[in-house]
Design an enzyme around this catalytic site. Structure first.
Site, PDB file in Angstrom:
ATOM      1  N   SER A 113      57.697   6.644   6.776  1.00 17.04           N
ATOM      2  CA  SER A 113      58.092   7.446   5.621  1.00 17.04           C
ATOM      3  C   SER A 113      57.383   7.036   4.335  1.00 17.04           C
ATOM      4  O   SER A 113      56.167   7.090   4.249  1.00 17.04           O
ATOM      5  CB  SER A 113      59.605   7.377   5.472  1.00 17.04           C
ATOM      6  OG  SER A 113      60.033   8.242   4.474  1.00 17.04           O
ATOM      7  N   ASP A 278      56.375  12.491   0.015  1.00 18.66           N
ATOM      8  CA  ASP A 278      56.176  11.106   0.454  1.00 18.66           C
ATOM      9  C   ASP A 278      55.226  11.000   1.645  1.00 18.66           C
ATOM     10  O   ASP A 278      54.595  11.985   2.049  1.00 18.66           O
ATOM     11  CB  ASP A 278      57.523  10.457   0.786  1.00 18.66           C
ATOM     12  CG  ASP A 278      58.120  10.997   2.067  1.00 18.66           C
ATOM     13  OD1 ASP A 278      57.880  12.180   2.373  1.00 18.66           O
ATOM     14  OD2 ASP A 278      58.811  10.233   2.773  1.00 18.66           O
ATOM     15  N   ASP A 282      58.783  14.449   4.062  1.00 19.43           N
ATOM     16  CA  ASP A 282      60.166  14.950   4.063  1.00 19.43           C
ATOM     17  C   ASP A 282      60.875  14.763   2.721  1.00 19.43           C
ATOM     18  O   ASP A 282      61.931  15.335   2.492  1.00 19.43           O
ATOM     19  CB  ASP A 282      60.991  14.361   5.224  1.00 19.43           C
ATOM     20  CG  ASP A 282      61.034  12.857   5.215  1.00 19.43           C
ATOM     21  OD1 ASP A 282      60.417  12.243   4.329  1.00 19.43           O
ATOM     22  OD2 ASP A 282      61.698  12.287   6.115  1.00 19.43           O
ATOM     23  N   LYS A 377      64.874  16.551   6.608  1.00 17.27           N
ATOM     24  CA  LYS A 377      64.698  16.976   5.226  1.00 17.27           C
ATOM     25  C   LYS A 377      63.249  17.444   5.068  1.00 17.27           C
ATOM     26  O   LYS A 377      62.404  17.110   5.887  1.00 17.27           O
ATOM     27  CB  LYS A 377      65.050  15.862   4.263  1.00 17.27           C
ATOM     28  CG  LYS A 377      64.326  14.554   4.466  1.00 17.27           C
ATOM     29  CD  LYS A 377      64.883  13.523   3.497  1.00 17.27           C
ATOM     30  CE  LYS A 377      64.258  12.169   3.711  1.00 17.27           C
ATOM     31  NZ  LYS A 377      65.150  11.231   4.366  1.00 17.27           N
TER      32      LYS A 377
END
Ligand code: G1P
Ligand code: ZN
Length: 544
Positions: A113, A278, A282, A377
């Site tokens: 992430s 990012d 997401d 997301k």
């Protein structure tokens, strides 16, 4: 196809966190480390022989090597088809969409992430189930047990696959499809939003935008959708080429890390709209000229205006937010008479609610929001939601936010992170907080009187599963809150997160500086948890 079975011994540190297994690249590069984890995923699944697995990642260092290994292991374990993003690239929401669209059995997403990438930084891997969402806790618990007892893994002896050319190939029973990473996702977005209206607003100069892809996965997605399809000027999307180390940056879309964008948006003559995403695409940060929209406010504003968006024009079924997310969306839900759920931190807790159509929109304070269009997301989705909203309302971001506050009041909000705290000290802090809980109700500091103090436990309304110990909540009688929890995604020591929220209803006080407004609560938080005293630190590492 020749397959081989190798003996292995377990690693004891393969417990999936908030979002899969995240470790330093060097940890993943240990002999059999990745293989053990991947085989443990497959050992936790039933009836996948001949079925389809989606594979892709955010392009960080080790992505390509890991994909080649996983292809060979998936082949040996009996999957019938692999759908892989070109270059091994798929943003997390795009992977979720591909799983759903092609009715795959599941998917493996390689990403850490927003954590930095590179040989000395982080790598991650997570498994998503057939609804396109992160595997539920029941699965990750079983997976962890399997990592502790694994004794062998299987791998096919085939050549590396050319990941860069779109097309299909077959190796015995296995079909491998390399697909364009962007096309299916762009098609989905065009179905949700009024692209024609956004395009007109950009052409007319009502929207003048900048998007910071932070050298991460959304670069190609944003370039295609915002520039090629919607007509934003070339160069509106910057830092658009995904790099294995994100250009040495920290690909987390907040004002601390997306400083290039922040500088542009707070300059004189700032563009009307700014956004960033990012490492894996997401998360999102939304900004207007000289204004930053907190993710909690963004969720509330989306919920209040959902009917302006074609896909939600008929109304939404309900909303959900993670526990530490501000209560701004609760106020909208109350006004619109919509169900509102408070879930533990992590996207996986929204999956059941979305599948059961109990909610349509959901979000977290950690720069994440999304809807029932996928089960992750979705950063660019949030950006397009705002662009569609601005085009419909024909108002600048600042006006949309102020009007919202005037109607619902403002939840002034911030989060303080203390990173890489010694594990024992962090656990002592949480124990210390726990021990105080029963004595806190009724206690006061100035205007702040404790109304409740508890440790959050969640019972999923769909499958009744219980997730306990999900963070400490201290609520005050004036609607303010302080929440404490330890991060489940950090890779070094522990990260203590302190979430601070104050509700302001007085319309003459809506424009307060959030630092000043929250100063007293910040002091109370320190009195309660003693993080500064116990670590010797003088301030948080990151404030968002
Ligand atoms: C963090 C965020 C959480 C988010 C997760 C994955 O987890 O706080 O909201 O779902 O990253 O992006 P944490 O490190 O707090 O466990
Ligand atoms: Zn992410």
């Amino acid at each position: 196809m020749q397959t081989k079975t190798y003996n292995t011994t377990p690693y004891d540190d393969q417990k999936p966190g908030t979002s899969g297994l995240r470790k330093k690249v060097k940890v993943f590069q240990q002999p059999r480390y990745l293989e053990n984890f991947v085989q443990s995923i497959f050992n936790s699944l039933d009836d996948f022989q001949g079925k389809t697995l989606v594979l892709g990642g955010d392009g960080r260092y080790f992505n390509r090597q890991a994909i080649q290994i996983i292809i060979k292991m998936a082949a040996a374990n009996g999957f019938g088809e692999l759908i892989i993003g070109q270059g091994g690239l798929l943003s997390t929401p795009a992977a979720s969409n591909i799983i759903r669209k092609y009715q795959a059995f599941g998917g493996i997403v390689l990403s850490a992430s927003h954590n930095p990438g590179g040989p000395d930084e982080d790598f991650g891997i997570k498994y998503n189930v057939s609804n396109g969402g992160p595997a539920p806790e029941k699965f990750t618990d079983a997976l962890y047990l399997n990592t502790k007892t694994i004794s062998s893994y299987q791998i096919a002896e085939i050549d590396d696959v050319d990941l860069d050319s779109v097309g299909e190939l077959s190796i015995d029973h296995l079909k491998i499809r390399i697909i364009d990473s962007v096309a299916d996702y762009a098609e989905l977005m065009a179905k949700i939003f009024d692209f024609e209206l956004i395009k007109q607003s950009i052409a007319a100069g009502l929207i003048n935008l900048r998007f910071d892809a932070m050298h991460a996965i959304t670069g190609p997605y944003a370039k295609h959708i915002l520039e090629d399809v919607l007509g934003a000027e070339t160069g509106s999307v910057f830092n658009a080429v995904p790099l294995e180390d994100f250009g040495g940056g920290h690909p987390d879309p907040n004002m601390a890390h997306a400083h290039e964008l922040t500088k542009i948006m707070f300059a004189d003559n700032a563009p009307t709209f700014g956004a960033a995403s990012d490492g894996d695409g997401d998360r999102n940060m939304i900004m207007g000229a000289n204004i930053f929209v907190t993710p909690s406010d963004s969720l509330a504003i989306m919920a209040a205006n959902a009917r302006s968006i074609p896909a939600y024009a008929k109304g939404i079924s309900g909303v959900a937010r993670s526990m530490p997310t501000s209560q701004a969306v609760d106020r909208v839900a109350a006004a619109l008479n919509l169900p509102c759920y408070e879930t533990p931190t992590g996207w996986k807790f929204f999956g059941n609610l979305l599948d059961a159509d109990k909610i349509t929109l959901c979000g977290e304070e950690s720069f994440g929001s999304g809807s029932n269009h996928v089960r992750e997301k979705d950063g660019l989705w949030a950006v397009l939601f705002w662009l569609n909203l601005i085009a419909r309302k024909r108002q600048p971001v600042a006006d949309i936010v102020h009007e919202h506050w005037q109607k619902y009041g403002r939840d002034i909000y911030c989060r303080h992170d203390y990173e890489a705290v010694d594990l024992d000290i962090a656990n002592d802090i949480v124990d210390h907080l726990r021990r105080q809980l029963s004595r806190l109700p009724g206690k006061s500091w100035g205007d702040y009187i404790v109304k409740y103090a508890d440790e959050f436990s969640y019972t999923d309304p769909v499958d009744n599963s219980v997730s306990a110990n999900q963070g400490i909540r201290i609520g005050f009688s004036n609607g303010s809150r302080i929440v404490f929890r330890l991060s489940g995604t950090g890779t070094v020591g522990a990260t203590l997160r302190i979430y601070i929220e104050k509700y302001e209803r007085d319309i003459t006080q809506l424009d307060q500086d959030s630092g000043q407004a929250l100063a007293e609560l910040v002091e109370i938080a320190e009195l309660l948890c003693e993080v500064k005293k116990r670590t010797g630190r003088t301030e948080p590492d990151v404030i968002t």
